[in-house]
Motif scaffolding. Structure first.
Motif, mmCIF file in Angstrom:
data_model
loop_
_atom_site.group_PDB
_atom_site.id
_atom_site.type_symbol
_atom_site.label_atom_id
_atom_site.label_comp_id
_atom_site.label_asym_id
_atom_site.label_seq_id
_atom_site.Cartn_x
_atom_site.Cartn_y
_atom_site.Cartn_z
ATOM 1 N N LEU A 1 37.931 37.237 34.816
ATOM 2 C CA LEU A 1 37.522 37.593 36.182
ATOM 3 C C LEU A 1 38.380 38.729 36.737
ATOM 4 C CD1 LEU A 1 36.784 34.091 37.736
ATOM 5 C CD2 LEU A 1 35.134 35.874 37.138
ATOM 6 N N THR A 2 39.663 38.726 36.408
ATOM 7 C CA THR A 2 40.548 39.806 36.858
ATOM 8 C C THR A 2 40.110 41.137 36.242
ATOM 9 O OG1 THR A 2 42.376 38.240 37.042
ATOM 10 C CG2 THR A 2 42.945 40.563 36.960
ATOM 11 N N ARG A 3 39.830 41.119 34.960
ATOM 12 C CA ARG A 3 39.388 42.333 34.268
ATOM 13 C C ARG A 3 38.062 42.831 34.858
ATOM 14 N NH1 ARG A 3 40.954 40.672 29.519
ATOM 15 N NH2 ARG A 3 39.097 39.433 29.130
ATOM 16 N N ASN A 4 37.113 41.921 35.072
ATOM 17 C CA ASN A 4 35.809 42.300 35.639
ATOM 18 C C ASN A 4 35.944 42.829 37.069
ATOM 19 O OD1 ASN A 4 34.661 41.471 33.258
ATOM 20 N ND2 ASN A 4 33.812 39.577 34.097
ATOM 21 N N ALA A 5 36.831 42.218 37.851
ATOM 22 C CA ALA A 5 37.021 42.662 39.237
ATOM 23 C C ALA A 5 37.619 44.069 39.283
ATOM 24 C CB ALA A 5 37.926 41.682 39.978
ATOM 25 N N ARG A 6 38.551 44.364 38.382
ATOM 26 C CA ARG A 6 39.111 45.720 38.309
ATOM 27 C C ARG A 6 38.020 46.728 37.942
ATOM 28 N NH1 ARG A 6 43.981 43.807 34.694
ATOM 29 N NH2 ARG A 6 45.309 42.952 36.315
ATOM 30 N N SER A 7 37.204 46.356 36.967
ATOM 31 C CA SER A 7 36.119 47.233 36.527
ATOM 32 C C SER A 7 35.132 47.487 37.670
ATOM 33 C CB SER A 7 35.404 46.600 35.336
ATOM 34 O OG SER A 7 34.276 47.351 34.982
ATOM 35 N N LYS B 1 31.301 49.038 42.452
ATOM 36 C CA LYS B 1 30.216 48.056 42.428
ATOM 37 C C LYS B 1 30.538 46.946 43.443
ATOM 38 C CE LYS B 1 27.840 49.638 38.912
ATOM 39 N NZ LYS B 1 26.458 49.985 38.967
ATOM 40 N N PRO B 2 29.548 46.142 43.796
ATOM 41 C CA PRO B 2 29.820 45.001 44.687
ATOM 42 C C PRO B 2 30.858 44.068 44.070
ATOM 43 C CG PRO B 2 27.460 45.346 44.472
ATOM 44 C CD PRO B 2 28.116 46.263 43.491
ATOM 45 N N PRO B 3 31.723 43.469 44.880
ATOM 46 C CA PRO B 3 32.849 42.670 44.348
ATOM 47 C C PRO B 3 32.473 41.255 43.928
ATOM 48 C CG PRO B 3 32.935 42.709 46.716
ATOM 49 C CD PRO B 3 31.789 43.608 46.327
ATOM 50 N N THR B 4 31.492 41.120 43.085
ATOM 51 C CA THR B 4 31.042 39.807 42.633
ATOM 52 C C THR B 4 32.151 39.064 41.891
ATOM 53 O OG1 THR B 4 28.820 40.726 42.385
ATOM 54 C CG2 THR B 4 29.243 38.609 41.339
ATOM 55 N N SER B 5 32.791 39.711 40.962
ATOM 56 C CA SER B 5 33.854 39.055 40.193
ATOM 57 C C SER B 5 35.082 38.788 41.061
ATOM 58 C CB SER B 5 34.259 39.910 38.984
ATOM 59 O OG SER B 5 33.191 39.962 38.066
ATOM 60 N N ALA B 6 35.329 39.654 42.022
ATOM 61 C CA ALA B 6 36.460 39.419 42.934
ATOM 62 C C ALA B 6 36.216 38.143 43.742
ATOM 63 C CB ALA B 6 36.661 40.610 43.863
ATOM 64 N N ARG B 7 34.971 37.922 44.145
ATOM 65 C CA ARG B 7 34.632 36.687 44.866
ATOM 66 C C ARG B 7 34.809 35.473 43.957
ATOM 67 N NH1 ARG B 7 29.857 39.774 46.769
ATOM 68 N NH2 ARG B 7 30.452 40.638 48.777
#
Length: 172
Positions: free
Chosen positions: A142-148, A154-160
């Motif tokens: 999730l951290t890697r996806n949120a950085r990407s 892009k919308p912060p889906t992984s950050a959420r």
């Protein structure tokens, strides 16, 4: 023999002035408004009499402006018989709980931001050290996806999702 009547303008005679009584009523009405605005769960915690609970419930049924104004005067009148110190103590406790919840929430947000912004493994290892029961693989993914997502705007889906994982890991 003359009888000395207290001067209505003399506040030292023990009787409050009309302005002071009006201000006290307005304060009680304002306290009543705060009670009415509370959620049912919070209101249930307050040490209110049955009359006050009924007056609060009745407020939601009143639609006219003038009717509500008169009803709030009634609420102020009923508030005179309530234990104001106990009500204030409960208000303070609810407010402290809310502040504590907000502080914890902000601390978790800071963890999320630190995990996303820090490209080195330091933040990740610090989080794992504080919360060893976390699912490490999901956390890293999730951290890697949120950085990407952030880099690609892009919308912060992984950050959420990362925040949700952090919140669940912290037990909130």
């Amino acid at each position: 023999m003359s009888i000395d009547l207290p001067d209505p303008h003399d506040e030292e005679a023990g009787r409050p002035s009309k302005t002071q009584r009006k201000n006290e009523m307005k304060a009680l009405q304002a306290l009543g408004e705060r009670i009415i605005a509370m959620s049912d769960a919070e209101r249930a915690r307050l040490p209110l009499s049955d009359d006050m609970r009924f007056a609060v419930e009745e407020t939601s049924r009143i639609r006219s402006r003038e009717g509500r104004r008169r009803h709030m005067q009634y609420v102020g009148k009923v508030m005179r018989r309530e234990d104001l110190a106990a009500i204030q103590a409960t208000f303070d406790a609810i407010e402290q709980e809310s502040l504590h919840r907000d502080n914890v929430f902000h601390r978790l947000e800071q963890w999320r931001d630190r995990l996303i912004e820090d490209d080195s493994a330091d933040a990740l290892e610090a989080f794992i050290a504080e919360y060893p029961e976390v699912d490490r693989q999901t956390l890293r993914q999730l951290t890697r996806n949120a950085r990407s997502e952030r880099q690609r705007e892009k919308p912060p889906t992984s950050a959420r999702k990362l925040f949700k994982l952090i919140r669940e890991t912290a037990g909130l």
